[in-house]
Design a protein around this motif. Structure first.
Motif, PDB file in Angstrom:
ATOM      1  N   VAL A   1      11.958  27.121   4.560  1.00 52.70           N
ATOM      2  CA  VAL A   1      12.861  26.684   3.151  1.00 52.70           C
ATOM      3  C   VAL A   1      12.443  25.720   2.340  1.00 52.70           C
ATOM      4  O   VAL A   1      12.808  25.203   1.512  1.00 52.70           O
ATOM      5  N   PHE A   2      11.422  24.620   2.920  1.00 58.59           N
ATOM      6  CA  PHE A   2      11.110  23.547   2.294  1.00 58.59           C
ATOM      7  C   PHE A   2       9.392  23.248   2.661  1.00 58.59           C
ATOM      8  O   PHE A   2       9.267  23.207   3.983  1.00 58.59           O
ATOM      9  N   ARG A   3       8.666  23.136   1.759  1.00 58.17           N
ATOM     10  CA  ARG A   3       7.368  22.920   2.322  1.00 58.17           C
ATOM     11  C   ARG A   3       6.499  21.991   0.984  1.00 58.17           C
ATOM     12  O   ARG A   3       6.693  22.285   0.035  1.00 58.17           O
ATOM     13  N   ASN A   4       6.003  21.035   1.601  1.00 57.53           N
ATOM     14  CA  ASN A   4       4.791  20.158   0.709  1.00 57.53           C
ATOM     15  C   ASN A   4       3.489  20.263   1.480  1.00 57.53           C
ATOM     16  O   ASN A   4       3.328  20.490   2.694  1.00 57.53           O
TER      17      ASN A   4
ATOM     18  N   LEU B   1       0.895  -1.194  -0.175  1.00 57.18           N
ATOM     19  CA  LEU B   1       0.057   0.171  -0.158  1.00 57.18           C
ATOM     20  C   LEU B   1       0.827   1.129  -0.007  1.00 57.18           C
ATOM     21  O   LEU B   1       0.363   2.306  -0.665  1.00 57.18           O
ATOM     22  N   TYR B   2       2.071   1.156   0.875  1.00 56.19           N
ATOM     23  CA  TYR B   2       2.730   2.538   0.931  1.00 56.19           C
ATOM     24  C   TYR B   2       3.861   2.514  -0.149  1.00 56.19           C
ATOM     25  O   TYR B   2       4.284   1.383  -0.672  1.00 56.19           O
ATOM     26  N   GLY B   3       4.392   3.662  -0.696  1.00 51.94           N
ATOM     27  CA  GLY B   3       5.358   3.898  -1.403  1.00 51.94           C
ATOM     28  C   GLY B   3       6.562   3.854  -0.735  1.00 51.94           C
ATOM     29  O   GLY B   3       7.880   3.801  -1.292  1.00 51.94           O
ATOM     30  N   GLU B   4       6.722   4.256   0.628  1.00 54.47           N
ATOM     31  CA  GLU B   4       7.875   4.405   1.205  1.00 54.47           C
ATOM     32  C   GLU B   4       7.968   3.280   2.501  1.00 54.47           C
ATOM     33  O   GLU B   4       6.990   2.823   3.046  1.00 54.47           O
ATOM     34  N   MET B   5       9.113   2.977   3.254  1.00 53.15           N
ATOM     35  CA  MET B   5       9.179   2.278   4.262  1.00 53.15           C
ATOM     36  C   MET B   5       8.382   2.799   5.517  1.00 53.15           C
ATOM     37  O   MET B   5       8.538   3.982   5.965  1.00 53.15           O
ATOM     38  N   ARG B   6       7.834   2.020   6.292  1.00 48.97           N
ATOM     39  CA  ARG B   6       7.170   2.255   7.633  1.00 48.97           C
ATOM     40  C   ARG B   6       8.289   2.270   8.833  1.00 48.97           C
ATOM     41  O   ARG B   6       9.163   1.608   8.548  1.00 48.97           O
ATOM     42  N   TYR B   7       8.020   2.734   9.805  1.00 49.53           N
ATOM     43  CA  TYR B   7       8.611   2.869  11.121  1.00 49.53           C
ATOM     44  C   TYR B   7       9.946   3.587  11.006  1.00 49.53           C
ATOM     45  O   TYR B   7      10.972   3.416  10.332  1.00 49.53           O
ATOM     46  N   SER B   8      10.172   4.694  11.790  1.00 55.55           N
ATOM     47  CA  SER B   8      11.033   5.400  12.045  1.00 55.55           C
ATOM     48  C   SER B   8      12.426   4.754  12.569  1.00 55.55           C
ATOM     49  O   SER B   8      13.412   5.167  11.943  1.00 55.55           O
ATOM     50  N   TRP B   9      12.269   3.749  13.347  1.00 58.11           N
ATOM     51  CA  TRP B   9      13.305   3.103  13.637  1.00 58.11           C
ATOM     52  C   TRP B   9      13.885   2.176  12.752  1.00 58.11           C
ATOM     53  O   TRP B   9      15.086   2.176  12.516  1.00 58.11           O
ATOM     54  N   ALA B  10      13.104   1.772  11.593  1.00 58.22           N
ATOM     55  CA  ALA B  10      13.736   0.940  10.648  1.00 58.22           C
ATOM     56  C   ALA B  10      14.544   2.016   9.747  1.00 58.22           C
ATOM     57  O   ALA B  10      15.674   1.544   9.202  1.00 58.22           O
ATOM     58  N   TRP B  11      14.197   3.237   9.334  1.00 56.08           N
ATOM     59  CA  TRP B  11      14.978   4.272   8.690  1.00 56.08           C
ATOM     60  C   TRP B  11      16.150   4.608   9.490  1.00 56.08           C
ATOM     61  O   TRP B  11      17.030   4.676   8.823  1.00 56.08           O
TER      62      TRP B  11
ATOM     63  N   PHE C   1       4.732   6.747   6.144  1.00 55.90           N
ATOM     64  CA  PHE C   1       5.528   7.831   5.917  1.00 55.90           C
ATOM     65  C   PHE C   1       5.177   8.274   4.298  1.00 55.90           C
ATOM     66  O   PHE C   1       5.138   7.130   3.725  1.00 55.90           O
ATOM     67  N   SER C   2       4.797   9.210   4.133  1.00 55.73           N
ATOM     68  CA  SER C   2       4.489   9.717   2.615  1.00 55.73           C
ATOM     69  C   SER C   2       5.766   9.925   1.897  1.00 55.73           C
ATOM     70  O   SER C   2       6.929  10.406   2.354  1.00 55.73           O
ATOM     71  N   ALA C   3       5.912   9.936   0.588  1.00 52.55           N
ATOM     72  CA  ALA C   3       7.052  10.593  -0.232  1.00 52.55           C
ATOM     73  C   ALA C   3       7.176  11.878   0.062  1.00 52.55           C
ATOM     74  O   ALA C   3       8.381  12.397   0.305  1.00 52.55           O
TER      75      ALA C   3
END
Length: 543
Positions: A523-526, A57-67, A410-412
């Motif tokens: 300085v960055f926004r989405n 379902l997600y385009g990115e890896m879940r879990y902040s600890w995995a990152w 987490f989203s792109a």
């Protein structure tokens, strides 16, 4: 997603399919001639539904600890070994086994990062875990229905969620594999080789066991202690000692040698806290069960569902020991009880009670299956009961496993914002976030300083609650003349809301104040994240 994460957005067809999968498995168990291949397909399908759904379902890896763990591998790749000036991350230099293995994988495959395969780590870990689980169960019984029902029960109750890209998932797989090798050679095992009466361990298998124990000792702090405790309890029956004592000796020697050399700094710095924890068994036991005061009502409910599932598993396992005397002659009761001493001697950051459940579950699942498995009489009625119990287990599991996806996913856009603040800002910048829920904040952690509002002192958090900008000033003051940035993203909003570590609406107030203050520039926004640069001088002309 709202307070219950994926539970609120998955289509009805998903739940229908999960129910039909459980029903089909129960029908298969009711037929004695069902082949192993059919059971394997059911087990793999359950793993796929539970663990492959999020990455699909997600385009990115879940879990902040995995990152975070991906960032550690990246740092070791860049420095070709230990990470210098690692600060609080130096613990990964002292237990680098898992990370160095992934460094080898990345280099061997020509990948730039483990990120591509790390998002599928949960699927792979659970598929691989099926092999040692089946070996343990086959060592106890030849009944294929009981073997596969135990495996299905295990995956229906494994809610703790320590199977992502992490040293814990890696060492847990090794732990179960080591226990499988030991149980297979015990006198009670039905899989013992013909030479078992002459020698407890063939050289090749003992070498394999020692390699596994060395990998565990070099990769994680807790799992070696779990392995030593499990082998110690398995050594209580005298008939087991010819098998267990060599394995126990190897685990103790390798763990002590590692902790006394490579990990000596961490052990010596924390020795006082280890000793102090020994005197507070009650506090250790309740530390992981009493942190619900500030959580959202949905998470309080989820926590009690998880506790109910855990308690139900242990209750059914106890009933199995009472109802089936033959289970008491197996090593499984000892493998259920062995984590209890560690729960009493250390809190492990409030997580020990949950880790104990995770380590006891392989054996407990078999006992539950032994209690539920129907005999030749009244098969239909018994399988109806089994189906209801499995549905209750799966229903409880998904609450624990999917209910925090609002902060774990987490989203792109969030990934892009974090990548900007960690790679496009000057080296040695101070990066401030409200919580840890951001994908890849530790990327280049040896080149940036990090500050997390929820980890500040109680007095600092009170000042932040009263006036976010005034409370933020002392934190930003640590940067001195260095650049400072504040990162806010959607998952941090969800984290604060679900866990309650800051008052409701705090992140919204902070962002409103930052956007209105001339001292900060976006300085960055989405749509899902924003990065503010701190521009105003601090008192005394410092930035």
């Amino acid at each position: 997603m709202g307070d219950l994460g994926l539970l609120q957005v998955l289509p009805v067809l998903f739940w229908v399919a999960l129910g039909l999968l459980g029903l089909g498995f129960c029908v298969a168990v009711s037929v004695r001639r069902t082949p192993h291949t059919c059971y394997a397909l059911y087990a793999l399908s359950l793993i796929a539904m539970l663990h492959a759904t999020p990455p699909l379902l997600y385009g990115e890896m879940r879990y902040s600890w995995a990152w975070k763990h991906v960032a550690v591998v990246d740092a070791m790749l860049r420095h070709d070994g230990d990470v210098p000036n690692a600060g609080g991350f130096d613990i990964y230099n002292q237990w680098p086994g898992f990370f160095q293995l992934n460094v080898l994988i990345v280099r061997a495959t020509g990948l730039e990062s483990p990120l591509g395969y790390a998002m599928w780590a949960q699927v792979l870990a659970n598929v691989l875990l099926l092999i040692p689980l089946l070996l343990i169960y086959r060592s106890v019984t030849s009944d294929r229905r009981l073997i596969w029902l135990a495996a299905f029960v295990y995956y229906s109750c494994s809610w703790v969620g320590q199977d992502y890209f992490a040293p814990q998932a890696f060492t847990f797989l090794l732990f179960v594999s080591a226990i499988a090798l030991v149980v297979r050679r015990l006198p009670s095992s039905r899989l013992r080789d013909r030479d078992a009466s002459r020698r407890a361990w063939p050289p090749g298998r003992l070498t394999l066991l020692l390699v596994i124990e060395a990998a565990i000792a070099s990769s994680h702090q807790l799992t070696p202690l779990m392995l030593i405790t499990a082998l110690l309890l398995l050594s209580l029956p005298r008939r087991n000692r010819r098998v267990t004592l060599p394995a126990l000796t190897g685990a103790v020697v390798l763990t002590v040698a590692w902790d006394a050399t490579v990990a000596r700094r961490y052990v010596s710095e924390n020795l006082d806290s280890f000793v102090e924890a020994l005197t507070r068994p009650e506090a250790n036991l309740w530390s992981g069960l009493s942190r619900l005061a500030d959580a959202a009502p949905s998470q309080v409910m989820v926590s009690w569902i998880d506790r109910g599932l855990s308690g139900g598993v242990f209750l059914l396992a106890a009933l199995a020991l009472i109802a089936h005397k033959w289970t008491r002659r197996t090593p499984l009761p000892l493998l259920v009880l062995f984590p209890l001493p560690l729960v009493l001697v250390n809190a492990y950051g409030g997580e020990m009670v949950f880790r104990a459940y995770m380590f006891a579950l392989p054996a407990a699942a078999f006992l539950v299956a032994a209690l539920l498995l129907p005999s030749t009489r009244r098969v239909l009625a018994r399988m109806t009961v089994v189906y209801v119990v499995l549905l209750a287990m799966l229903g409880s599991l998904v609450f624990g496993y999917y209910s925090k996806e609002a902060m774990n996913r987490f989203s792109a856009g969030e990934v892009a914002a974090t990548r900007y603040v960690t790679t496009s800002t000057p080296a040695d910048s101070l990066i401030v976030s409200v919580t840890f829920a951001a994908p890849g904040l530790e990327t280049g952690y040896d080149r940036h300083e990090r500050a997390e509002i929820t980890q500040e002192s109680t007095s600092a958090k009170r000042l932040l609650e009263k006036n976010p900008l005034a409370g933020l000033e002392p934190i930003l003051g640590r940067a001195g003349d260095r650049p400072a940035y504040v990162l806010l993203n959607r998952a941090q909003y969800a984290d604060v809301h679900l866990n309650g570590e800051m008052p409701p609406g705090f992140v919204e107030r902070l962002e409103s104040d930052l956007s209105a203050s001339p001292a900060f520039t976006a300085v960055f926004r989405n749509a899902d994240a924003v990065v503010y640069r701190f521009d105003a001088p601090m008192a005394g002309g410092r930035r």
